[in-house]
Design a protein around this motif. Sequence first.
Motif, mmCIF file in Angstrom:
data_model
loop_
_atom_site.group_PDB
_atom_site.id
_atom_site.type_symbol
_atom_site.label_atom_id
_atom_site.label_comp_id
_atom_site.label_asym_id
_atom_site.label_seq_id
_atom_site.Cartn_x
_atom_site.Cartn_y
_atom_site.Cartn_z
ATOM 1 N N LEU A 1 0.859 -1.068 0.011
ATOM 2 C CA LEU A 1 0.123 0.004 0.018
ATOM 3 C C LEU A 1 0.921 1.151 -0.037
ATOM 4 O O LEU A 1 0.699 2.440 -0.774
ATOM 5 N N TRP A 2 1.838 1.361 0.858
ATOM 6 C CA TRP A 2 2.713 2.412 0.810
ATOM 7 C C TRP A 2 3.468 2.707 -0.461
ATOM 8 O O TRP A 2 3.402 3.498 -0.994
ATOM 9 N N LEU A 3 4.007 1.516 -1.307
ATOM 10 C CA LEU A 3 4.562 1.515 -2.436
ATOM 11 C C LEU A 3 3.565 1.887 -3.651
ATOM 12 O O LEU A 3 3.928 3.037 -4.379
ATOM 13 N N LEU A 4 2.257 1.622 -3.582
ATOM 14 C CA LEU A 4 1.294 2.164 -4.262
ATOM 15 C C LEU A 4 0.940 3.585 -4.150
ATOM 16 O O LEU A 4 0.917 4.303 -5.197
ATOM 17 N N GLY A 5 0.993 4.118 -2.968
ATOM 18 C CA GLY A 5 0.941 5.402 -2.976
ATOM 19 C C GLY A 5 1.962 6.407 -3.372
ATOM 20 O O GLY A 5 1.815 7.274 -3.958
ATOM 21 N N GLN A 6 3.245 5.818 -3.221
ATOM 22 C CA GLN A 6 4.214 6.561 -3.706
ATOM 23 C C GLN A 6 4.519 6.555 -5.352
ATOM 24 O O GLN A 6 4.913 7.683 -5.987
ATOM 25 N N ILE A 7 4.050 5.606 -5.744
ATOM 26 C CA ILE A 7 3.870 5.457 -7.422
ATOM 27 C C ILE A 7 2.801 6.398 -7.748
ATOM 28 O O ILE A 7 2.850 7.137 -8.664
#
Length: 89
Positions: free
Chosen positions: A22-28
């Motif tokens: 979820l964190w990675l998706l937010g950063q993307i």
Amino acid sequence: MVSNQLLELENFIHQLPVEDKLWLLGQIMVQLRQGAETINGRDKAADIQYDATAKPIWEIAVEIGANIPESEWEKVPSDLSKNFDLYQN
């Protein structure tokens, strides 16, 4: 064609806990928004055209969610949608 690096990245992401995904998706998403606003000083939003053949984002989300084991879903806080800001840190 998908590069080997992307396939390796996908495999690595598959092994991450849900919180990290979820964190990675937010950063993307942040990077995509920034990149979509302007590319080489141009307003890129004006160049975006509707693609009726594109898969809706909700279908993509459902497909991704279907690949996450139930044991990982159980780790997601039940109040995540109400207290999203608290869980971002």
